[in-house]
Design an enzyme around this catalytic site. Structure first.
Site, PDB file in Angstrom:
ATOM      1  N   ASP A   8      38.412  65.861-141.968  1.00 60.14           N
ATOM      2  CA  ASP A   8      38.562  65.755-140.092  1.00 60.14           C
ATOM      3  C   ASP A   8      38.646  64.000-140.168  1.00 60.14           C
ATOM      4  OD1 ASP A   8      36.194  64.196-140.375  1.00 60.14           O
ATOM      5  OD2 ASP A   8      35.343  65.453-139.007  1.00 60.14           O
ATOM      6  N   CYS A  66      34.041  64.718-144.081  1.00 63.46           N
ATOM      7  CA  CYS A  66      34.086  64.280-142.709  1.00 63.46           C
ATOM      8  C   CYS A  66      32.468  62.995-142.173  1.00 63.46           C
ATOM      9  CB  CYS A  66      33.476  65.665-141.558  1.00 63.46           C
ATOM     10  SG  CYS A  66      31.662  66.406-142.304  1.00 63.46           S
ATOM     11  N   THR A  68      29.418  62.956-141.634  1.00 57.17           N
ATOM     12  CA  THR A  68      28.278  63.053-142.034  1.00 57.17           C
ATOM     13  C   THR A  68      28.507  63.155-143.253  1.00 57.17           C
ATOM     14  OG1 THR A  68      27.871  65.344-141.070  1.00 57.17           O
ATOM     15  CG2 THR A  68      26.936  63.158-139.799  1.00 57.17           C
ATOM     16  N   HIS A  99      24.349  70.554-163.236  1.00 56.76           N
ATOM     17  CA  HIS A  99      23.899  71.657-163.609  1.00 56.76           C
ATOM     18  C   HIS A  99      23.288  72.029-162.711  1.00 56.76           C
ATOM     19  CE1 HIS A  99      19.834  67.505-164.142  1.00 56.76           C
ATOM     20  NE2 HIS A  99      20.537  68.318-165.184  1.00 56.76           N
ATOM     21  N   HIS A 134      20.922  75.932-167.405  1.00 61.42           N
ATOM     22  CA  HIS A 134      21.566  76.097-165.830  1.00 61.42           C
ATOM     23  C   HIS A 134      22.765  76.921-165.400  1.00 61.42           C
ATOM     24  CE1 HIS A 134      19.498  72.152-165.929  1.00 61.42           C
ATOM     25  NE2 HIS A 134      20.202  71.593-166.744  1.00 61.42           N
TER      26      HIS A 134
HETATM   27  C1  RB5 Z   1      33.338  64.385-136.307  1.00 55.57           C
HETATM   28  O1  RB5 Z   1      33.037  63.504-134.829  1.00 55.57           O
HETATM   29  C2  RB5 Z   1      32.053  64.784-136.986  1.00 55.57           C
HETATM   30  O2  RB5 Z   1      30.560  65.657-136.393  1.00 55.57           O
HETATM   31  C3  RB5 Z   1      31.735  65.314-138.245  1.00 55.57           C
HETATM   32  O3  RB5 Z   1      32.772  64.777-138.867  1.00 55.57           O
HETATM   33  C4  RB5 Z   1      30.902  65.733-139.139  1.00 55.57           C
HETATM   34  O4  RB5 Z   1      30.415  64.506-139.157  1.00 55.57           O
HETATM   35  C5  RB5 Z   1      29.985  67.114-138.924  1.00 55.57           C
HETATM   36  O5  RB5 Z   1      29.492  67.424-139.137  1.00 55.57           O
END
Ligand code: RB5
Length: 151
Positions: A8, A66, A68, A99, A134
């Site tokens: 993203d 993304c 996180t 694994h 595994h």
């Molecule tokens: C975008 O602001 C953020 O929510 C996205 O990049 C991600 O962290 C979602 O899991």
């Protein structure tokens, strides 16, 4: 190795860097977007990469990013055949391949820096599935995919 990459807006800059790293290693990378820092929705890109990896004729790996790494990894893991691992350090990336036979790596661009992310991707790329005990466990994961497909 062939890769499909996606992110993203939050992961765009890191994706661009990691795609270049993979290409410099001789890998073929099909970048499925996003193309810039305008706001987009991570499920679209996690699903696109997941579908591409799961339906690839020859073995392929996925790289998704993304903010996180959480949202985009959830999206990818909804696609049957995807085993996506969210990694914040190289040990997990190595174990995910050895694994879990993970075929997609997810990274959080707001969580780790480019150097650690690169170490994760290199470890993921350079490690093979160990099989053995595994394989039995991964076969059970595949059974869950079959159930999700309604097979
Ligand atoms: C975008 O602001 C953020 O929510 C996205 O990049 C991600 O962290 C979602 O899991």
């Amino acid at each position: 190795m062939r890769w499909y990459a996606g992110s993203d807006h939050a992961g765009f800059a890191l994706k661009r860097h990691l795609v270049e790293v993979l290409r410099s290693l001789g890998d073929e990378v099909n970048d499925l977007g996003t193309e810039g820092e305008a706001t987009v929705d991570y499920p679209d890109f996690g699903a696109a990469v997941g579908r591409a990896v799961a339906s690839a004729r020859n073995p392929a790996l996925g790289l998704i990013i993304c903010g996180t790494g959480v949202g985009i990894s959830i999206a990818a893991n909804k696609v049957p055949g995807v085993r996506c691992a969210l990694c914040t350090e190289a040990f997990t990336a190595t174990a995910a391949r050895a694994h879990n036979d993970a075929n997609v790596i997810a990274i959080g661009a707001r969580v780790i820096g480019a150097g650690v992310a690169e170490a994760c991707v290199r470890a993921f790329r350079d490690t093979g599935f160990e099989g053995g005990r595994h394989a039995r466990r991964v076969a059970k994961l595949n059974t869950l995919d079959d159930a999700a497909r309604g097979a």
